[in-house]
Motif scaffolding. Sequence first.
Motif, PDB file in Angstrom:
ATOM      1  N   UNK A  13      49.512  56.360  37.554  1.00 33.93           N
ATOM      2  CA  UNK A  13      49.688  54.917  37.652  1.00 33.93           C
ATOM      3  C   UNK A  13      50.851  54.573  38.581  1.00 33.93           C
ATOM      4  N   UNK A  14      50.655  53.548  39.405  1.00 30.92           N
ATOM      5  CA  UNK A  14      51.714  53.086  40.307  1.00 30.92           C
ATOM      6  C   UNK A  14      52.311  51.766  39.823  1.00 30.92           C
ATOM      7  N   UNK A  15      51.824  51.247  38.711  1.00 35.90           N
ATOM      8  CA  UNK A  15      52.285  49.962  38.192  1.00 35.90           C
ATOM      9  C   UNK A  15      53.189  50.176  36.981  1.00 35.90           C
ATOM     10  N   UNK A  16      54.128  49.242  36.751  1.00 30.06           N
ATOM     11  CA  UNK A  16      54.415  48.029  37.533  1.00 30.06           C
ATOM     12  C   UNK A  16      55.147  48.372  38.836  1.00 30.06           C
ATOM     13  N   UNK A  17      54.954  47.499  39.843  1.00 31.29           N
ATOM     14  CA  UNK A  17      55.513  47.717  41.165  1.00 31.29           C
ATOM     15  C   UNK A  17      55.798  46.351  41.799  1.00 31.29           C
ATOM     16  N   UNK A  18      56.799  46.287  42.661  1.00 31.15           N
ATOM     17  CA  UNK A  18      57.083  45.060  43.387  1.00 31.15           C
ATOM     18  C   UNK A  18      55.934  44.752  44.350  1.00 31.15           C
ATOM     19  N   UNK A  19      55.628  43.467  44.521  1.00 30.22           N
ATOM     20  CA  UNK A  19      54.536  43.061  45.405  1.00 30.22           C
ATOM     21  C   UNK A  19      54.788  43.524  46.831  1.00 30.22           C
ATOM     22  N   UNK A  20      56.019  43.399  47.310  1.00 32.80           N
ATOM     23  CA  UNK A  20      56.343  43.824  48.672  1.00 32.80           C
ATOM     24  C   UNK A  20      56.150  45.334  48.839  1.00 32.80           C
ATOM     25  N   UNK A  89      31.840  37.744  36.482  1.00 30.31           N
ATOM     26  CA  UNK A  89      31.542  38.667  35.379  1.00 30.31           C
ATOM     27  C   UNK A  89      31.882  40.114  35.693  1.00 30.31           C
ATOM     28  N   UNK A  90      32.432  40.385  36.878  1.00 27.00           N
ATOM     29  CA  UNK A  90      32.680  41.766  37.287  1.00 27.00           C
ATOM     30  C   UNK A  90      34.146  42.165  37.148  1.00 27.00           C
ATOM     31  N   UNK A  91      34.890  41.440  36.351  1.00 26.14           N
ATOM     32  CA  UNK A  91      36.310  41.734  36.228  1.00 26.14           C
ATOM     33  C   UNK A  91      36.581  43.078  35.582  1.00 26.14           C
ATOM     34  N   UNK A  92      37.575  43.787  36.111  1.00 21.96           N
ATOM     35  CA  UNK A  92      37.985  45.082  35.569  1.00 21.96           C
ATOM     36  C   UNK A  92      39.448  45.304  35.912  1.00 21.96           C
ATOM     37  N   UNK A  93      40.099  46.187  35.178  1.00 18.78           N
ATOM     38  CA  UNK A  93      41.501  46.496  35.449  1.00 18.78           C
ATOM     39  C   UNK A  93      41.633  47.929  35.925  1.00 18.78           C
ATOM     40  N   UNK A  94      42.578  48.141  36.847  1.00 10.07           N
ATOM     41  CA  UNK A  94      42.810  49.479  37.390  1.00 10.07           C
ATOM     42  C   UNK A  94      44.309  49.659  37.604  1.00 10.07           C
ATOM     43  N   UNK A  95      44.758  50.916  37.444  1.00  3.24           N
ATOM     44  CA  UNK A  95      46.172  51.205  37.666  1.00  3.24           C
ATOM     45  C   UNK A  95      46.367  52.448  38.521  1.00  3.24           C
ATOM     46  N   UNK A 115      54.743  42.541  37.973  1.00  2.00           N
ATOM     47  CA  UNK A 115      55.269  42.904  36.665  1.00  2.00           C
ATOM     48  C   UNK A 115      54.219  43.432  35.708  1.00  2.00           C
ATOM     49  N   UNK A 116      52.933  43.230  36.000  1.00  2.00           N
ATOM     50  CA  UNK A 116      51.863  43.715  35.123  1.00  2.00           C
ATOM     51  C   UNK A 116      51.717  45.234  35.281  1.00  2.00           C
ATOM     52  N   UNK A 117      51.164  45.859  34.247  1.00  2.00           N
ATOM     53  CA  UNK A 117      50.983  47.303  34.252  1.00  2.00           C
ATOM     54  C   UNK A 117      49.657  47.732  34.907  1.00  2.00           C
ATOM     55  N   UNK A 118      48.844  46.734  35.280  1.00  2.00           N
ATOM     56  CA  UNK A 118      47.559  47.017  35.926  1.00  2.00           C
ATOM     57  C   UNK A 118      47.253  45.900  36.918  1.00  2.00           C
ATOM     58  N   UNK A 119      46.273  46.150  37.762  1.00  2.00           N
ATOM     59  CA  UNK A 119      45.779  45.104  38.654  1.00  2.00           C
ATOM     60  C   UNK A 119      44.345  44.774  38.273  1.00  2.00           C
ATOM     61  N   UNK A 120      43.945  43.540  38.524  1.00  2.00           N
ATOM     62  CA  UNK A 120      42.600  43.088  38.171  1.00  2.00           C
ATOM     63  C   UNK A 120      41.748  43.077  39.431  1.00  2.00           C
ATOM     64  N   UNK A 121      40.490  43.522  39.301  1.00  2.00           N
ATOM     65  CA  UNK A 121      39.576  43.545  40.442  1.00  2.00           C
ATOM     66  C   UNK A 121      38.292  42.798  40.115  1.00  2.00           C
ATOM     67  N   UNK A 122      37.696  42.208  41.166  1.00  2.00           N
ATOM     68  CA  UNK A 122      36.410  41.517  41.056  1.00  2.00           C
ATOM     69  C   UNK A 122      35.529  41.969  42.220  1.00  2.00           C
ATOM     70  N   UNK A 123      34.294  42.319  41.908  1.00  2.00           N
ATOM     71  CA  UNK A 123      33.367  42.776  42.931  1.00  2.00           C
ATOM     72  C   UNK A 123      32.737  41.578  43.638  1.00  2.00           C
ATOM     73  N   UNK A 124      33.010  41.464  44.940  1.00  2.00           N
ATOM     74  CA  UNK A 124      32.438  40.391  45.764  1.00  2.00           C
ATOM     75  C   UNK A 124      31.871  40.993  47.050  1.00  2.00           C
ATOM     76  N   UNK A 125      31.134  42.068  46.899  1.00  2.00           N
ATOM     77  CA  UNK A 125      30.634  42.824  48.044  1.00  2.00           C
ATOM     78  C   UNK A 125      29.678  41.988  48.894  1.00  2.00           C
ATOM     79  N   UNK A 126      29.904  42.028  50.192  1.00  2.00           N
ATOM     80  CA  UNK A 126      29.009  41.384  51.149  1.00  2.00           C
ATOM     81  C   UNK A 126      28.001  42.426  51.617  1.00  2.00           C
TER      82      UNK A 126
END
Length: 502
Positions: A13-20, A89-95, A115-126
């Motif tokens: 895991x790389x989180x939590x991490x600064x945005x920059x 409806x495709x929300x998921x968390x990954x770290x 500051x969160x321990x994970x990031x949220x992803x949504x599938x919007x594939x073109x």
Amino acid sequence: MRKSRHKNKSRSSIFPIKVDELQDLLESKFENNPDLIFTIYEHQQKKVAIFFIAYQVQSDKLEEFLLQPLLNKKEEWTNKSLLNEIPLSTGATKDNLEDILEKLLIGEVFVYPEGEKETVSFLLLKKEKRQLARAETESLVLGPKVAFTESLVTNLNLVRWGIRSTDLVLEEIKVGKITPREVRIVYMKSIANESDVNTMRQRIQDLNVDTIEDNTVLMQYIEDSQITIFPQFYSTELPDRFCYTVTSGKVGVLMEGSPNGFIGPTTLFSFFESTEDIYMRWNAGSFFRILRFVAMVLSVLLTPLYVAAVTYHYELIPTPELITLGQSRAAVPFPPLLEALILEFMIELLREAGARLPTKVGQTMGIVGGIVIGQAAVEAGLTSSILIIVIGISALASFTSPSYLMGTTVRVIRFPMIILAGLFGIIGIMLGICFLIIHLLRITSLGRPYLTPLYPFMWKDFNKALFRLPLNLQSNRAFLLRPKDATRYKRKESTKKKDIDE
């Protein structure tokens, strides 16, 4: 709104991490690729990063379903609130960094509140795909004309449309380390032999390669023998053929990005079957299937027989024809072997040039080029007119195979047979035939003999390989496949006829 919360187990895991810091990390991984969009928003003194690959994402859905709800949100941004309130409806968390990099490349958009321990992803594939079109390499007069496309979703929909059964299994496997591709193993759970399914699955799972360019390449990787020139799986672009063979008990494979599917196990005779044999009357279907077998034999042996007869066995040629042949060859400076090889090479050049040129130009090139070059060769004394006819018949016969791969195989086999005929006459042709038979006896497809039902002999399967019987006499599936359910229907009940007043 209720969301799916698929969570990947952390490996590093790389989180939590600064945005920059996250931005610098991703840009370094993508070598400062300008297509990586990394945007930072600030809300209630809290930074939120949104990052994705520009050309992989549907921009209209990104704006409507993600950015607008996100920017209109007054409460604090957290992973839990994003999953509950974003209308996707495709929300998921990954770290995990490896997972994030992989999912970015397949069209996922990531949102990371600092500051969160994970990031949220949504599938919007073109998804880029071409429209359904007619088959190019497998032309049909009767039956459906639609062909597979490069979109796996479209191909799966075509298969589902052709086989509307809950018994259909579409098993997913990922293949490739650098460019992972989705592969689907397609079979009927209550019909397909488990050994065939397990063998196909194991061979695909065991592949340790960087990338698979196409389904035909995958097919070569998992064949029983990669040395033989004979194909051991049937590659098709026709969904109806694919569905028919799957319901017969075979195992099919589809791959993302490939406009073809392949089927196994197969026999030599599978490559001379066409779905048109099913759509037309059984008498005509049997005739054309036998015609293709005869054409294959002619394509392989006709030119070698000519070379052998003219070189060593004049007694095989009737006297009137021998006189005509002598007059035709009087001005030819080359021996029959070299003469035949030159003409065969010219035919292959024309065929290859016609295939590589644009369609309209290629057709014209093949017809005009063949006529002009053939006539010029005869007038120049480079070849005899009789050999032109023999070569033309052999070339036409090679086109009768419904499978392009088997047609190519027949074309290649013809060259060593011609050389053997030129060196040793009829004895050389017999040596070539014996070698072919021995070689075919050694070939297997998913472990099944390639010459079935001839070897091992299965007389009950002759009506499915060499010819066709009326539909009311084909109540069983092929025994060579050893299906779980060998009965297609009960013959007595399905063929019983009743008058309207009974």
